[in-house]
Design a protein around this motif. Structure first.
Motif, PDB file in Angstrom:
ATOM      1  N   GLY A 234     -15.082  -2.106  54.376  1.00  0.00           N
ATOM      2  CA  GLY A 234     -16.463  -1.860  54.816  1.00  0.00           C
ATOM      3  C   GLY A 234     -17.337  -3.101  54.747  1.00  0.00           C
ATOM      4  O   GLY A 234     -18.242  -3.272  55.576  1.00  0.00           O
ATOM      5  N   GLU A 248     -19.414   1.164  64.848  1.00  0.00           N
ATOM      6  CA  GLU A 248     -19.221   2.154  63.777  1.00  0.00           C
ATOM      7  C   GLU A 248     -17.841   2.805  63.913  1.00  0.00           C
ATOM      8  O   GLU A 248     -17.128   3.005  62.932  1.00  0.00           O
ATOM      9  CB  GLU A 248     -20.295   3.266  63.830  1.00  0.00           C
ATOM     10  CG  GLU A 248     -21.709   2.816  63.531  1.00  0.00           C
ATOM     11  CD  GLU A 248     -22.333   2.034  64.691  1.00  0.00           C
ATOM     12  OE1 GLU A 248     -21.871   2.158  65.849  1.00  0.00           O
ATOM     13  OE2 GLU A 248     -23.268   1.252  64.419  1.00  0.00           O
ATOM     14  N   THR A 249     -17.475   3.161  65.141  1.00  0.00           N
ATOM     15  CA  THR A 249     -16.173   3.804  65.347  1.00  0.00           C
ATOM     16  C   THR A 249     -15.042   2.845  64.963  1.00  0.00           C
ATOM     17  O   THR A 249     -14.063   3.243  64.319  1.00  0.00           O
ATOM     18  CB  THR A 249     -16.006   4.238  66.826  1.00  0.00           C
ATOM     19  OG1 THR A 249     -17.078   5.098  67.138  1.00  0.00           O
ATOM     20  CG2 THR A 249     -14.688   4.939  67.071  1.00  0.00           C
ATOM     21  N   LYS A 250     -15.203   1.564  65.331  1.00  0.00           N
ATOM     22  CA  LYS A 250     -14.144   0.597  65.008  1.00  0.00           C
ATOM     23  C   LYS A 250     -13.990   0.440  63.499  1.00  0.00           C
ATOM     24  O   LYS A 250     -12.872   0.358  62.992  1.00  0.00           O
ATOM     25  CB  LYS A 250     -14.464  -0.754  65.658  1.00  0.00           C
ATOM     26  CG  LYS A 250     -14.304  -0.713  67.160  1.00  0.00           C
ATOM     27  CD  LYS A 250     -14.106  -2.100  67.712  1.00  0.00           C
ATOM     28  CE  LYS A 250     -12.877  -2.107  68.565  1.00  0.00           C
ATOM     29  NZ  LYS A 250     -12.280  -3.360  68.823  1.00  0.00           N
ATOM     30  N   HIS A 252     -14.731   2.658  61.252  1.00  0.00           N
ATOM     31  CA  HIS A 252     -14.113   3.898  60.784  1.00  0.00           C
ATOM     32  C   HIS A 252     -12.597   3.857  61.028  1.00  0.00           C
ATOM     33  O   HIS A 252     -11.795   4.170  60.135  1.00  0.00           O
ATOM     34  CB  HIS A 252     -14.758   5.093  61.490  1.00  0.00           C
ATOM     35  CG  HIS A 252     -14.048   6.389  61.236  1.00  0.00           C
ATOM     36  ND1 HIS A 252     -14.102   7.033  60.013  1.00  0.00           N
ATOM     37  CD2 HIS A 252     -13.232   7.131  62.025  1.00  0.00           C
ATOM     38  CE1 HIS A 252     -13.351   8.112  60.064  1.00  0.00           C
ATOM     39  NE2 HIS A 252     -12.812   8.206  61.270  1.00  0.00           N
ATOM     40  N   LEU A 253     -12.220   3.438  62.251  1.00  0.00           N
ATOM     41  CA  LEU A 253     -10.782   3.375  62.576  1.00  0.00           C
ATOM     42  C   LEU A 253     -10.063   2.370  61.684  1.00  0.00           C
ATOM     43  O   LEU A 253      -8.917   2.597  61.280  1.00  0.00           O
ATOM     44  CB  LEU A 253     -10.587   3.006  64.049  1.00  0.00           C
ATOM     45  CG  LEU A 253     -11.042   4.051  65.061  1.00  0.00           C
ATOM     46  CD1 LEU A 253     -10.875   3.525  66.492  1.00  0.00           C
ATOM     47  CD2 LEU A 253     -10.261   5.360  64.903  1.00  0.00           C
ATOM     48  N   LYS A 255     -10.773   1.655  58.616  1.00  0.00           N
ATOM     49  CA  LYS A 255     -10.559   2.279  57.295  1.00  0.00           C
ATOM     50  C   LYS A 255      -9.412   3.293  57.360  1.00  0.00           C
ATOM     51  O   LYS A 255      -8.552   3.345  56.468  1.00  0.00           O
ATOM     52  CB  LYS A 255     -11.843   2.987  56.827  1.00  0.00           C
ATOM     53  CG  LYS A 255     -12.924   2.013  56.411  1.00  0.00           C
ATOM     54  CD  LYS A 255     -14.182   2.766  56.009  1.00  0.00           C
ATOM     55  CE  LYS A 255     -15.326   1.787  55.769  1.00  0.00           C
ATOM     56  NZ  LYS A 255     -16.631   2.425  55.690  1.00  0.00           N
ATOM     57  N   VAL A 256      -9.401   4.093  58.414  1.00  0.00           N
ATOM     58  CA  VAL A 256      -8.326   5.089  58.572  1.00  0.00           C
ATOM     59  C   VAL A 256      -6.969   4.386  58.657  1.00  0.00           C
ATOM     60  O   VAL A 256      -6.000   4.752  57.977  1.00  0.00           O
ATOM     61  CB  VAL A 256      -8.559   5.955  59.841  1.00  0.00           C
ATOM     62  CG1 VAL A 256      -7.349   6.819  60.150  1.00  0.00           C
ATOM     63  CG2 VAL A 256      -9.811   6.795  59.689  1.00  0.00           C
TER      64      VAL A 256
END
Ligand SMILES: Cc1cc2nc3c(=O)[nH]c(=O)nc-3n(C[C@H](O)[C@H](O)[C@H](O)COP(=O)(O)OP(=O)(O)OC[C@H]3O[C@@H](n4cnc5c(N)ncnc54)[C@H](O)[C@@H]3O)c2cc1C
Length: 266
Positions: A234, A248-250, A252-253, A255-256
């Motif tokens: 992060g 934001e989506t990138k 998040h991806l 981290k996943v």
């Protein structure tokens, strides 16, 4: 569209190639597999006056294993890396990444050196070089110099290669017994450039996690434990929005993906 007019030279040696690159400076462009350069010419994103085709230079390709490292020649085709017994044995991270590099037709022509010299931020091989602590061998008219992967990738499609220089090879230190690796990426279709990808090398000294597709170059996170890599994502990564997803989506991806890839090493 058709490519703009250009002159074509096919040197037979590194010395001849360097003389041509020195003579034509920014007007020249090296042609390796052509899988990125030829589309760039046809789209008129690049318009070099001279193409210096390095495909006939003996000794620029091939994979050599020494006592300390694996040397991958710049002209080594992606398919050779994919099928190499030496790469599977000594650099399993590279072997794991290869099926994700483009499609078979492109892997038949595309080269290791072309991929690293192009420095697409979503490319797999630059991230593997970073995770594995590779050193690039670069030749210019003053001789050879070595550049650590950490210092080679400078930004969006930008490297430490200077005008007139040729990427010759990269040397990957041989992993130690007990080292482990893991690779993963998220792409809309298999073979497309990654939306987010991750190459990890784990050793007694800790984890070297190289993310790609999340910045203007591959991004290295080092940590002693897998959890620490995940918790650094992060703050260490600052992805930009692109055609695929918002920033934001990138993130998040990323981290996943970090959770999934590092779980392979548990
Ligand atoms: C549809 C498509 C999908 C793709 N998907 C992926 C993917 O998922 N992942 C991925 O990593 N790549 C992907 N690629 C790119 C592919 O891997 C290319 O082969 C690679 O990026 C460039 O390698 P090349 O040998 O074809 O280089 P070229 O196209 O010949 O050259 C690329 C650039 O590098 C320079 N260059 C090449 N060799 C040297 C050298 N030895 N010294 C100095 N400069 C040099 C050239 O001057 C040029 O600027 C894709 C390409 C296409 C067309």
């Amino acid at each position: 569209m058709k490519a703009p007019r250009f002159a074509y030279a096919r040197p037979a040696s590194v010395a001849e190639a360097l003389a041509l690159l020195d003579k034509h400076q920014d007007d020249a462009r090296v042609l390796a597999g052509g899988q990125s350069l030829v589309p760039m010419l046809n789209f008129r994103v690049a318009a070099p006056k001279v193409l210096v085709d390095i495909n006939r230079i003996a000794g620029l390709g091939g994979i050599k294993v020494t006592k300390s490292h694996v040397r991958i020649g710049a002209l080594t085709r992606h398919v050779e890396l994919e099928r190499s017994v030496d790469i599977a044995k000594h650099l399993p991270l590279v072997a794991a990444a290869m099926p994700y590099v483009a499609h078979p037709a492109i892997r038949n022509r595309g080269t290791f050196g072309g991929s690293c010299a192009l420095a697409d931020p979503a490319a797999e091989l630059p991230a593997c070089a970073l995770a594995l602590g590779a050193t690039f061998v670069v030749a210019g008219k003053k001789g050879e110099r070595r550049v650590a992967a950490e210092d080679f990738f400078k930004g969006l499609y930008a490297t430490a290669l200077k005008t007139g220089e040729l990427l010759i090879a990269a040397e990957f230190p041989l992993p130690k017994p007990g080292d482990a690796c893991a690779f993963g990426e998220l792409a809309r279709r298999h073979g497309d450039y990654a939306m987010v990808g991750l190459a990890v090398q784990a050793s007694k000294r800790g984890f070297r996690a190289a993310f790609f597709g999340v910045g203007d170059r591959p991004e290295l996170i080092e940590a002693e434990a897998a959890d620490a890599v995940i918790s650094k994502v992060g703050t260490a990564l600052d992805p930009r929005a692109d055609l695929h997803a918002s920033a934001e989506t990138k993130l998040h991806l990323a981290k996943v993906l970090a959770g999934r890839v590092l779980a392979q090493l548990a």
